[in-house]
Design a protein around this motif. Structure first.
Motif, PDB file in Angstrom:
ATOM      1  N   SER A 102       0.833  -1.212   0.000  1.00 52.23           N
ATOM      2  CA  SER A 102       0.000   0.000   0.000  1.00 52.23           C
ATOM      3  C   SER A 102       0.866   1.258   0.000  1.00 52.23           C
ATOM      4  O   SER A 102       0.544   2.237  -0.661  1.00 52.23           O
ATOM      5  CB  SER A 102      -0.922   0.005   1.216  1.00 52.23           C
ATOM      6  OG  SER A 102      -1.815  -1.070   1.156  1.00 52.23           O
ATOM      7  N   LEU A 103       1.973   1.207   0.735  1.00 49.56           N
ATOM      8  CA  LEU A 103       2.883   2.361   0.767  1.00 49.56           C
ATOM      9  C   LEU A 103       3.475   2.625  -0.613  1.00 49.56           C
ATOM     10  O   LEU A 103       3.514   3.770  -1.067  1.00 49.56           O
ATOM     11  CB  LEU A 103       4.008   2.120   1.776  1.00 49.56           C
ATOM     12  CG  LEU A 103       5.119   3.166   1.800  1.00 49.56           C
ATOM     13  CD1 LEU A 103       4.591   4.463   2.393  1.00 49.56           C
ATOM     14  CD2 LEU A 103       6.309   2.666   2.567  1.00 49.56           C
ATOM     15  N   ASN A 150       2.201   1.721  -3.484  1.00 47.80           N
ATOM     16  CA  ASN A 150       1.115   2.197  -4.350  1.00 47.80           C
ATOM     17  C   ASN A 150       0.786   3.654  -4.073  1.00 47.80           C
ATOM     18  O   ASN A 150       0.422   4.401  -4.978  1.00 47.80           O
ATOM     19  CB  ASN A 150      -0.134   1.333  -4.172  1.00 47.80           C
ATOM     20  CG  ASN A 150       0.004   0.002  -4.849  1.00 47.80           C
ATOM     21  OD1 ASN A 150       0.808  -0.165  -5.763  1.00 47.80           O
ATOM     22  ND2 ASN A 150      -0.770  -0.963  -4.389  1.00 47.80           N
ATOM     23  N   TRP A 151       0.893   4.064  -2.810  1.00 47.89           N
ATOM     24  CA  TRP A 151       0.637   5.452  -2.436  1.00 47.89           C
ATOM     25  C   TRP A 151       1.700   6.377  -3.043  1.00 47.89           C
ATOM     26  O   TRP A 151       1.414   7.534  -3.340  1.00 47.89           O
ATOM     27  CB  TRP A 151       0.633   5.574  -0.915  1.00 47.89           C
ATOM     28  CG  TRP A 151       0.400   6.947  -0.431  1.00 47.89           C
ATOM     29  CD1 TRP A 151      -0.776   7.626  -0.409  1.00 47.89           C
ATOM     30  CD2 TRP A 151       1.383   7.835   0.112  1.00 47.89           C
ATOM     31  NE1 TRP A 151      -0.580   8.870   0.116  1.00 47.89           N
ATOM     32  CE2 TRP A 151       0.740   9.029   0.442  1.00 47.89           C
ATOM     33  CE3 TRP A 151       2.757   7.720   0.350  1.00 47.89           C
ATOM     34  CZ2 TRP A 151       1.412  10.104   1.006  1.00 47.89           C
ATOM     35  CZ3 TRP A 151       3.418   8.788   0.900  1.00 47.89           C
ATOM     36  CH2 TRP A 151       2.740   9.967   1.228  1.00 47.89           C
ATOM     37  N   LEU A 152       2.898   5.850  -3.285  1.00 51.39           N
ATOM     38  CA  LEU A 152       3.967   6.646  -3.894  1.00 51.39           C
ATOM     39  C   LEU A 152       3.742   6.857  -5.387  1.00 51.39           C
ATOM     40  O   LEU A 152       4.569   7.443  -6.067  1.00 51.39           O
ATOM     41  CB  LEU A 152       5.326   5.964  -3.676  1.00 51.39           C
ATOM     42  CG  LEU A 152       5.828   5.913  -2.240  1.00 51.39           C
ATOM     43  CD1 LEU A 152       7.109   5.099  -2.155  1.00 51.39           C
ATOM     44  CD2 LEU A 152       6.033   7.301  -1.686  1.00 51.39           C
ATOM     45  N   ASP A 153       2.633   6.360  -5.901  1.00 47.50           N
ATOM     46  CA  ASP A 153       2.237   6.554  -7.297  1.00 47.50           C
ATOM     47  C   ASP A 153       3.259   5.948  -8.258  1.00 47.50           C
ATOM     48  O   ASP A 153       3.781   6.611  -9.150  1.00 47.50           O
ATOM     49  CB  ASP A 153       1.996   8.028  -7.597  1.00 47.50           C
ATOM     50  CG  ASP A 153       1.176   8.217  -8.859  1.00 47.50           C
ATOM     51  OD1 ASP A 153       0.388   7.318  -9.186  1.00 47.50           O
ATOM     52  OD2 ASP A 153       1.325   9.264  -9.506  1.00 47.50           O
ATOM     53  N   ARG A 154       3.548   4.686  -8.043  1.00 47.16           N
ATOM     54  CA  ARG A 154       4.429   3.880  -8.912  1.00 47.16           C
ATOM     55  C   ARG A 154       5.748   4.601  -9.228  1.00 47.16           C
ATOM     56  O   ARG A 154       5.971   5.120 -10.328  1.00 47.16           O
ATOM     57  CB  ARG A 154       3.699   3.511 -10.195  1.00 47.16           C
ATOM     58  CG  ARG A 154       4.354   2.474 -11.030  1.00 47.16           C
ATOM     59  CD  ARG A 154       4.301   1.128 -10.352  1.00 47.16           C
ATOM     60  NE  ARG A 154       4.924   0.140 -11.239  1.00 47.16           N
ATOM     61  CZ  ARG A 154       5.113  -1.091 -10.904  1.00 47.16           C
ATOM     62  NH1 ARG A 154       4.716  -1.516  -9.747  1.00 47.16           N
ATOM     63  NH2 ARG A 154       5.681  -1.921 -11.736  1.00 47.16           N
ATOM     64  N   GLU A 214      11.431   1.620  -6.199  1.00 45.54           N
ATOM     65  CA  GLU A 214      10.480   0.634  -5.689  1.00 45.54           C
ATOM     66  C   GLU A 214      11.220  -0.567  -5.093  1.00 45.54           C
ATOM     67  O   GLU A 214      10.876  -1.050  -4.011  1.00 45.54           O
ATOM     68  CB  GLU A 214       9.565   0.181  -6.821  1.00 45.54           C
ATOM     69  CG  GLU A 214       8.449  -0.728  -6.397  1.00 45.54           C
ATOM     70  CD  GLU A 214       7.517  -1.043  -7.545  1.00 45.54           C
ATOM     71  OE1 GLU A 214       6.614  -1.877  -7.313  1.00 45.54           O
ATOM     72  OE2 GLU A 214       7.665  -0.497  -8.654  1.00 45.54           O
TER      73      GLU A 214
END
Length: 75
Positions: free
Chosen positions: A29-30, A32-36, A42
């Motif tokens: 979730s973290l 994904n929150w970083l907007d890929r 990553e």
């Protein structure tokens, strides 16, 4: 107060079965929150979080794969 060998083994199992999947969901979730982010960022986030989850539980996992030192030896 020191935990017994049996208690440490049970707590380690609980951490692996309950805590680790919840931590993995939080890590994904973290990211994904970083907007890929870029793939290298990553990867670094996943490696860092993968290492950090076990640090607080190092004392619990230490020696759980060994036989109980307080148990009576079998003849």
């Amino acid at each position: 107060m020191a935990l017994s060998h049996k208690t440490r083994k049970r707590l380690a199992l609980l951490l692996l079965v309950v805590w680790l999947p919840l931590y993995i969901m939080a890590a994904v979730s973290l990211v994904n929150w970083l907007d890929r982010p870029p793939i290298l960022v990553e990867l670094l986030v996943y490696v860092g979080l993968g290492f950090l989850w076990a640090l607080p539980f190092k004392a619990i996992f230490k020696g759980t794969g060994q036989p109980d030192p307080a148990a009576k030896p079998k003849d």
